[in-house]
Design an enzyme around this catalytic site. Sequence first.
Site, PDB file in Angstrom:
ATOM      1  N   HIS A 175       0.833  -1.202   0.000  1.00  0.00           N
ATOM      2  CA  HIS A 175       0.000   0.000   0.000  1.00  0.00           C
ATOM      3  C   HIS A 175       0.870   1.256   0.000  1.00  0.00           C
ATOM      4  CE1 HIS A 175      -3.596   2.421   1.347  1.00  0.00           C
ATOM      5  NE2 HIS A 175      -2.594   3.212   1.724  1.00  0.00           N
ATOM      6  N   GLU A 176       1.855   1.291   0.896  1.00  0.00           N
ATOM      7  CA  GLU A 176       2.732   2.463   0.969  1.00  0.00           C
ATOM      8  C   GLU A 176       3.498   2.666  -0.335  1.00  0.00           C
ATOM      9  OE1 GLU A 176       2.689   4.705   3.279  1.00  0.00           O
ATOM     10  OE2 GLU A 176       1.204   3.550   4.376  1.00  0.00           O
ATOM     11  N   HIS A 179       1.667   4.480  -3.104  1.00  0.00           N
ATOM     12  CA  HIS A 179       1.765   5.934  -3.108  1.00  0.00           C
ATOM     13  C   HIS A 179       2.968   6.391  -3.936  1.00  0.00           C
ATOM     14  CE1 HIS A 179      -1.462   6.887  -0.393  1.00  0.00           C
ATOM     15  NE2 HIS A 179      -0.967   6.167   0.589  1.00  0.00           N
ATOM     16  N   GLU A 223      -6.367   6.463  -1.418  1.00  0.00           N
ATOM     17  CA  GLU A 223      -6.268   5.281  -0.572  1.00  0.00           C
ATOM     18  C   GLU A 223      -6.845   4.055  -1.265  1.00  0.00           C
ATOM     19  OE1 GLU A 223      -4.686   5.034   2.525  1.00  0.00           O
ATOM     20  OE2 GLU A 223      -3.974   6.958   1.750  1.00  0.00           O
TER      21      GLU A 223
END
Length: 329
Positions: A175-176, A179, A223
């Site tokens: 997930h990070e 970004h 997100e």
Amino acid sequence: MTTKTTTSSTTSMATHPSSASRRCAPVPAVRRRHRSSSSMMTKALATQTPAPTASIPSAEYQHPLDRDNTRLLKSIPAVEELTKAVLSPSLESALELEHTSTSVLVSEQQLPKYYAMIQECAAVLGIPQPRLYIKQNPSPNAFTLAIRGKKPIIVAHTSLVELLTDDEFKAVLGHEMGHLACDHGVWLSLAQVLGIGVEFPGTPYFIRRQFEEQLLRWSRSAEYTCDRAALICVREPRIVASALMKLAGGSPKLAAELSVEAFLDQARAYEDSLASASPLNQFLDNSRTNALTHPLPVARAKEIDQWSRSTEFAAIRDRLVSSAPASSN
């Protein structure tokens, strides 16, 4: 499952969605069924299969809302001037030193299991490998620092490592890195600056207000994109949903009895109740969520569960599976 490019602290899978200013006992039979559906399930899914060699471009999984809101954000007058007024090299440097001096750097020699996770996720998402630091902190969280001209940093708290299974923690790392793959850094930094109450000097109020509202709208949509990046890294939707569930209301003590299925049922029930709510209640709910940087955990779990059933994800998963070297077992 929320990056600072200079100041952004993204709690990718935050326990509670942050706001801009800164979320009858079950019968024994149900408890036994739930016990095997979360922690035990995610442990069973952890395998030693070879890592895929294919890389998935962010354009293939970027959420439509993220794409649209990014375009709207960039169209706001004076957005470049706003960015330069707030984000400075000295601020970036101070943030980097703060975390690199108080955390443990993961490497091939230091916590090599987590180093391997970073390597695999970076390869799958087609980005340079960021630095991973583990920081002592009782609040389960992870965030990214995308510092201009330097290798990006991901910081994960020790409580997050303790709360999640290895596969769930890998999903958070994915997930990070989503970004980073989608170049979210600058906007996340600005969202964090808004969260601590920093003013934009010399900016007319109506421009600043329009920018703040659009930035929060974009932050929530970003997100959803990064939850998709998490799913691409672990390729199992239940792992991502389980991580979101634990961050919403889990603990190491409760993990064995948490149920992903029950959490998804909860998400569907929330959506149904909202659809049948009065116009006033719907307005109040929208007013509450519009002030958040992250979507509600149940909304994220339902969204990633739906995308995991799409032909879009099926094609990505097949490509990853077919690119993996044959197992020697």
